[in-house]
Design a protein around this motif. Structure first.
Motif, short mmCIF file in Angstrom:
data_model
loop_
_atom_site.label_atom_id
_atom_site.label_comp_id
_atom_site.label_asym_id
_atom_site.label_seq_id
_atom_site.Cartn_x
_atom_site.Cartn_y
_atom_site.Cartn_z
N GLN A 48 44.61 18.01 22.24
CA GLN A 48 45.54 19.54 22.65
C GLN A 48 46.89 19.30 22.34
OE1 GLN A 48 44.87 21.29 26.45
NE2 GLN A 48 45.78 23.26 25.25
N HIS A 49 47.92 18.76 22.47
CA HIS A 49 48.61 18.95 22.28
C HIS A 49 49.13 19.18 20.25
CE1 HIS A 49 51.37 19.12 25.57
NE2 HIS A 49 50.09 19.90 26.03
N ASN A 50 48.95 17.64 19.72
CA ASN A 50 48.94 17.43 17.89
C ASN A 50 48.16 18.46 17.31
OD1 ASN A 50 50.49 14.97 18.46
ND2 ASN A 50 49.06 13.38 18.44
N ALA A 51 46.88 19.12 18.58
CA ALA A 51 46.92 19.77 17.73
C ALA A 51 47.30 20.92 17.46
CB ALA A 51 45.41 19.92 17.51
N LEU A 52 48.14 21.14 18.30
CA LEU A 52 48.58 22.73 18.47
C LEU A 52 49.94 22.49 18.20
CD1 LEU A 52 49.16 23.31 22.81
CD2 LEU A 52 48.71 24.74 20.74
N MET A 53 50.76 21.21 17.76
CA MET A 53 51.56 21.08 16.54
C MET A 53 51.69 21.49 14.85
SD MET A 53 54.73 19.74 17.84
CE MET A 53 55.38 18.61 16.92
N GLY A 65 50.86 30.77 21.98
CA GLY A 65 50.21 29.97 22.92
C GLY A 65 48.73 30.62 23.91
N MET A 66 47.34 29.82 23.19
CA MET A 66 46.37 30.55 23.83
C MET A 66 45.35 28.95 23.56
SD MET A 66 45.50 34.34 22.77
CE MET A 66 44.32 34.43 24.07
N ASP A 67 43.69 28.97 24.91
CA ASP A 67 42.72 28.63 24.79
C ASP A 67 41.90 29.39 23.96
OD1 ASP A 67 44.30 26.09 25.86
OD2 ASP A 67 43.68 26.67 27.91
N ASP A 68 40.94 28.49 23.46
CA ASP A 68 40.02 29.07 22.93
C ASP A 68 38.70 29.29 23.86
OD1 ASP A 68 39.43 26.36 23.93
OD2 ASP A 68 38.21 25.44 21.64
N ASP A 69 38.48 29.50 24.89
CA ASP A 69 37.75 28.99 25.58
C ASP A 69 37.90 30.30 26.88
OD1 ASP A 69 39.23 29.33 27.51
OD2 ASP A 69 38.89 26.96 28.16
N GLY A 70 38.51 31.55 26.10
CA GLY A 70 38.89 32.61 27.29
C GLY A 70 39.80 32.90 28.68
N GLN A 71 39.27 31.58 28.34
CA GLN A 71 40.51 31.87 30.12
C GLN A 71 42.46 32.04 30.37
OE1 GLN A 71 38.85 27.29 31.76
NE2 GLN A 71 39.28 28.32 33.73
N THR A 72 42.41 31.62 29.06
CA THR A 72 44.15 32.08 28.80
C THR A 72 43.57 33.99 28.09
OG1 THR A 72 43.72 31.28 26.56
CG2 THR A 72 44.89 30.45 28.26
N ASP A 107 61.29 26.56 39.98
CA ASP A 107 60.88 27.82 39.98
C ASP A 107 59.43 28.25 38.49
OD1 ASP A 107 63.24 27.98 38.27
OD2 ASP A 107 63.38 30.21 38.99
N VAL A 108 59.85 27.39 37.11
CA VAL A 108 59.04 27.72 36.29
C VAL A 108 57.76 26.68 36.08
CG1 VAL A 108 59.16 27.29 33.89
CG2 VAL A 108 61.27 27.44 34.85
N ARG A 109 57.03 27.10 36.29
CA ARG A 109 55.85 27.08 36.33
C ARG A 109 54.88 27.14 34.93
NH1 ARG A 109 52.37 28.61 41.64
NH2 ARG A 109 50.91 27.11 40.51
N THR A 110 53.79 26.22 34.33
CA THR A 110 53.60 26.27 33.25
C THR A 110 52.22 25.67 33.31
OG1 THR A 110 53.44 23.90 32.60
CG2 THR A 110 55.54 25.15 32.64
N SER A 111 51.73 26.30 32.19
CA SER A 111 50.15 26.30 31.16
C SER A 111 50.00 26.29 30.20
CB SER A 111 48.89 27.40 32.15
OG SER A 111 49.50 28.95 30.73
N SER A 112 48.91 26.56 30.02
CA SER A 112 48.55 26.60 27.46
C SER A 112 48.76 27.87 27.19
CB SER A 112 47.84 25.90 27.45
OG SER A 112 46.40 26.22 27.95
#
Length: 329
Positions: free
Chosen positions: A75-80, A93-100, A152-157
């Protein structure tokens, strides 16, 4: 201002078109209609279904760029790959499955417009199973410790990032990419926003346990703390062993008839040998990644590109390491 939406695609022939259409509509509603999409097919093992849908989208929409990778790169290399071909002043940055879900973009932009360089959406409640959620908590704990991420920073895709941060991040040439580590090298002006986590529209996550572990281990390229922990643990257990040796010697001196326990000795030997091999394996992981870096292992190999012109590519050294395929449309 141009906005670039970057999405790695993996077995997403049934979802990606809907995600792009929804995102385009939401961006128009937000008054940010000048948008492009950079979609990267990460060598989906679906008999070519995903790339066929992506090629169709590129043929029908000039704002859709498609990059087809020759092998699965993660995933991360594809994002690069997507980031290097994004022309936007702001990258989404988003995902392809509709969850983001695109409906949450307004919340991200509301915080982003306050002047932050990077804004993550995070999920107070995730639509994952308990094992995946437990792994996420472990990941957050270790990442906070290893790369000094603000607690205090939380992350995701799901993220928004400014172009200058992207420009520095894409200079990274290693094959073990970890975007959060790269972004944090560039800026600490980061925020996170609670958003709703939607159910997957179709199917299940394509991540296996091994892939999740490999993704997590990418952080090793951005921290030496595990090696320091190994050194501290080594000193600690060496000290414990020395103290125990003194205690056993004194007990034997006071009680000459005391028998030495063979089972306990074997347990101790097995434990410490296992500990040694674990730390050696950790050191070997670092050395192996250095070896792969010296051999210039590519982050990804591009098989073909659609709606992408050579002049639009970023002028960075990594381009000489990546094979370029045909350009169509």
């Amino acid at each position: 201002m141009l906005y670039s939406v970057v999405i790695p695609c993996y077995r997403s022939d049934q979802t990606i078109e809907h995600v792009v259409d929804q995102t385009r509509e939401e961006m128009v509603r937000l008054g940010r209609a000048n948008v492009e999409f950079v979609l990267v097919n990460d060598c989906s093992p679906d008999g070519g279904k995903t790339i066929q849908v992506l090629r169709k989208m590129a043929a029908e929409h000039r704002d859709v760029k498609v990059i087809d990778l020759a092998r699965n790169s993660g995933q991360h290399n594809a994002l690069m790959a997507a980031l290097r071909h994004a022309d936007g002043d702001v990258i989404i940055g988003m995902d392809d499955d509709g969850q983001t879900h695109p409906s949450q973009l307004g919340k991200l932009f509301e915080t982003f417009d306050q002047g932050y360089d990077l804004v993550y959406g995070y999920y107070p409640e995730k639509k994952h199973n308990w094992f995946r959620n437990l792994g996420s908590k472990f990941n957050d704990l270790t990442i906070n410790m290893m790369i000094n991420k603000p607690k205090d920073v939380r992350t995701s895709s799901y993220f928004l990032v400014r172009k200058f941060v992207r420009d520095y991040a894409i200079q990274y040439k290693g094959s073990y990419t970890y975007l959060l580590g790269l972004f944090m090298r560039c800026t600490q002006n980061i925020a996170s926003v609670p958003i709703r986590h939607f159910e997957r529209e179709v199917g299940e996550s394509g991540y296996t346990l091994g892939q999740l572990i490999r993704l997590w281990s990418s952080v090793l390229g951005f921290s030496v703390i595990p090696l320091r922990m190994a050194s501290i643990a080594g000193f600690f257990f060496a000290g414990v062993g020395f103290i125990m040796a003194i205690v056993v010697f004194l007990m034997k001196f006071m009680r000459p008839d005391m028998s030495m326990g063979w089972p306990s000795l074997m347990c101790a030997i097995t434990f410490f040998f296992g500990l040694n091999f674990m730390f050696l394996g950790m050191i070997g992981e670092y050395l192996g990644r250095m070896f792969l870096g010296m051999n210039r292992e590519p982050q990804y190999v591009i098989k073909a590109m659609y709606n992408v012109s050579a002049s639009a590519e970023c002028d960075v050294d990594i381009d000489r390491e990546v094979n370029r395929g045909e350009e169509i449309f």
